[in-house]
Design a protein around this motif. Structure first.
Motif, PDB file in Angstrom:
ATOM      1  N   UNK A   1       0.847  -1.209   0.000  1.00  0.00           N
ATOM      2  CA  UNK A   1       0.000   0.000   0.000  1.00  0.00           C
ATOM      3  C   UNK A   1       0.873   1.247   0.000  1.00  0.00           C
ATOM      4  N   UNK A   2       0.255   2.365  -0.357  1.00  0.00           N
ATOM      5  CA  UNK A   2       0.957   3.653  -0.376  1.00  0.00           C
ATOM      6  C   UNK A   2       0.097   4.710   0.288  1.00  0.00           C
ATOM      7  N   UNK A   3       0.789   5.771   0.750  1.00  0.00           N
ATOM      8  CA  UNK A   3       0.100   6.893   1.389  1.00  0.00           C
ATOM      9  C   UNK A   3       0.685   8.170   0.829  1.00  0.00           C
ATOM     10  N   UNK A   4      -0.162   9.175   0.598  1.00  0.00           N
ATOM     11  CA  UNK A   4       0.394  10.489   0.304  1.00  0.00           C
ATOM     12  C   UNK A   4      -0.432  11.574   0.986  1.00  0.00           C
ATOM     13  N   UNK A   5       0.231  12.710   1.229  1.00  0.00           N
ATOM     14  CA  UNK A   5      -0.397  13.821   1.956  1.00  0.00           C
ATOM     15  C   UNK A   5       0.134  15.133   1.405  1.00  0.00           C
ATOM     16  N   UNK A   6      -0.719  16.166   1.482  1.00  0.00           N
ATOM     17  CA  UNK A   6      -0.399  17.468   0.893  1.00  0.00           C
ATOM     18  C   UNK A   6      -0.896  18.551   1.852  1.00  0.00           C
ATOM     19  N   UNK A   7      -0.001  19.393   2.306  1.00  0.00           N
ATOM     20  CA  UNK A   7      -0.353  20.444   3.280  1.00  0.00           C
ATOM     21  C   UNK A   7      -1.457  21.374   2.759  1.00  0.00           C
ATOM     22  N   UNK A   8      -1.531  21.555   1.444  1.00  0.00           N
ATOM     23  CA  UNK A   8      -2.563  22.449   0.909  1.00  0.00           C
ATOM     24  C   UNK A   8      -3.959  21.833   0.979  1.00  0.00           C
TER      25      UNK A   8
END
Ligand code: SOE
Length: 386
Positions: free
Chosen positions: A278-285
Motif C-alpha cells: 500500500x501507499x500513502x500520500x499527503x499534501x499540506x494544501x
C-alpha cells in the motif's frame, strides 16, 4: 477560579511563531478540558518594548519583559518557549534548563549539531521536560498516516519522498538579516535545509525510521543581498534550494526537495510513502485529506482513496467539531500544547524532544556537508525518532 494546575508560560519572541504558539496555549483549555494542567500566559519577551507591550495586550499575557535573562530569573515561570531566530536557541535553552525551567523550542533545534548537542546535554542534565515544535506531525491526517504505517498495512517500504516548496525569496531586493533573519546564514544556520527540509526530515524519520546517509545538491540563486546590519551588499550564505536523496535504515530510498524559488508555491509540503502492499500520500494544501492506495482491494474498485480525516475515531478529531468539519494549520500547535501538558501530567516524553531533534539536526548537517563536498555523507543518526 479553575482548580487545574497552572503551567506558567514565558514566551520569548513575538514573530509569526510567537503567534502560533500563543494561539495554541489559548485554545487548549477549551478543547482539552480533561487535562490536569492549563497554560497561563505569564510573560512575553522581546527587545522592542512598544512591540512586546502591544503583543502582550493582544494575546493576553499578564506581563512583558525586554530582556530574556530577566525572564529566567522569575520564579513565577514554569516553562520557557523559545520563538527567537535560530542563533539564540542554544543560549536561551541552556540557560533556561540550568534555571530549572521546562523548555519548548521552535525548530530547527539549533544551527549546528555541536550547538544541538550542548542543548541536549543541558536539558538532560537538568532533567527538565522539553519538546521541539515540529508541528506538522500533529496534523490529524499525518498522525493517521503514522498509525497506518505502524499497523504494518504498507508492508515492506521501498520509497519515501517529500517536497517543501515556497516562492517568497525570488525578489532580488529582499534583504538579509534583521526581520529577514531566515536569509542570514549566521542567524539561521542554513537556508531551506534547516527551515523547511528539517520538517520533512523529522516527519520522515518518525514515519519511516532513521536516515543512514545522504547525497545532496544545494544552490544559492541570488548571490548577494543588502545586509540589514551593515546596509551593504553582502554575500548570501544560505542555501536557496536543496535536493537530496538518501538511504533509510529499513532499506528504502528517500528523495527530498525544497526551494524558496518555486514560483506559485507558498508552502507546498507533500509527502509520499510506497510500500509493497500500500501507499500513502499527503499534501499540506489539502491537509485534512490522506490519500491511501491498498493493493489488496478488489481489483475492479482498486484505486487511490481520499480519506477526509474528520471523524471522531481519527487522531485528535473527537476534540473538535462533528464528523465532516475540518481543522487547519493552527490546530497542529494546539495539539502540541495539549500533548506537552499531558506529558507533564503523566511523566512521559513529548516527542519530538531535544534528543529526537538532534538526530534531525545531524541529517541537516550531513546534507549541507554533502552538497559542499559533492560526496555521500553518513548522517551519524544514533537513535530512532519517537
Ligand atoms: C518559513 O517561511 C516558514 O515559516 C518556516 O519557518 C516554518 O517552519 C514553516 O512551517 C512554514 O514556513
Amino acid at each position: 477560579m479553575s482548580d487545574k494546575k497552572q503551567m506558567r508560560i514565558a514566551l520569548i519572541g513575538t514573530g509569526f511563531m510567537g503567534r502560533t504558539h500563543s494561539n495554541g496555549y489559548r485554545r487548549v483549555p477549551n478543547f482539552f478540558p480533561e487535562l490536569a494542567y492549563e497554560p497561563v500566559l505569564q510573560v512575553v519577551c522581546s527587545r522592542n518594548e512598544a512591540k512586546v507591550k502591544a503583543f502582550a495586550e493582544q494575546w493576553g499575557y499578564a506581563s512583558y519583559e525586554t530582556d530574556w535573562r530577566k525572564v529566567l530569573q522569575r520564579d513565577d515561570v514554569d516553562a520557557v518557549d523559545i520563538c527567537t531566530p535560530n542563533d539564540m536557541h542554544a543560549e536561551i535553552a541552556i540557560a533556561a534548563a540550568e534555571a530549572g525551567k521546562m523548555v519548548l523550542c521552535e525548530k530547527p533545534l539549533a544551527r549546528t549539531v555541536a550547538e544541538g548537542l550542548k542543548m541536549v546535554e543541558a536539558i538532560e542534565k537538568a532533567g527538565v521536560k522539553n519538546t521541539v515544535w515540529y508541528n506538522y506531525r500533529r496534523i490529524p491526517a499525518v498522525m493517521l498516516a503514522k498509525q497506518i504505517i505502524d499497523s504494518g498495512k504498507l508492508g515492506k517500504i521501498y520509497h519515501y519522498r517529500a517536497n517543501f516548496l515556497q516562492d517568497w525569496t525570488i525578489n532580488e531586493n529582499l534583504t538579509q538579516g534583521g526581520g529577514n533573519w531566515r536569509m542570514d546564514v549566521d542567524s539561521a544556520g542554513s537556508g531551506v535545509t534547516g527551515d523547511l527540509l528539517a520538517h520533512c526530515i523529522d516527519t520522515a524519520m518518525w514515519l519511516n525510521g532513521s536516515i543512514k546517509d545522504v547525497s545532496a545538491v544545494t544552490e544559492t540563486f541570488v548571490k548577494e543581498r543588502i545586509h540589514e546590519k551593515t546596509g551593504k551588499m553582502e554575500k548570501v550564505g544560505i542555501d536557496d534550494a536543496c535536493i537530496f536523496h538518501c538511504h533509510f535504515e529499513n532499506g528504502s530510498l528517500g528523495l527530498f526537495e525544497s526551494s524558496r524559488y518555486a514560483r506559485g508555491h507558498k508552502a507546498l509540503y507533500t509527502l509520499e510513502i510506497n510500500g509493497r502492499n500500500a501507499s500513502i500520500r499527503w499534501d499540506l494544501h489539502d491537509l485534512n485529506r490522506l490519500e491511501y492506495f491498498d493493493h489488496s482491494d478488489e481489483s475492479i474498485v482498486r484505486g487511490w482513496r481520499s480519506i477526509h480525516v474528520t471523524d471522531g475515531d481519527q487522531p485528535y478529531m473527537n476534540k473538535w467539531w462533528v464528523p465532516g468539519l475540518s481543522v487547519g494549520y493552527e490546530h497542529s500547535f494546539v495539539h502540541q500544547v495539549a500533548d506537552f501538558l499531558k506529558a507533564v501530567e503523566t511523566g512521559s516524553e513529548c516527542h519530538p524532544n531535544f534528543r529526537d531533534s538532534l538526530e534531525t539536526q545531524r541529517v541537516c548537517e550531513a546534507v549541507i556537508e554533502s552538497a559542499n563536498t559533492r560526496a555521500w555523507k553518513d548522517t551519524g543518526v544514533e537513535t530512532e525518532l519517537k
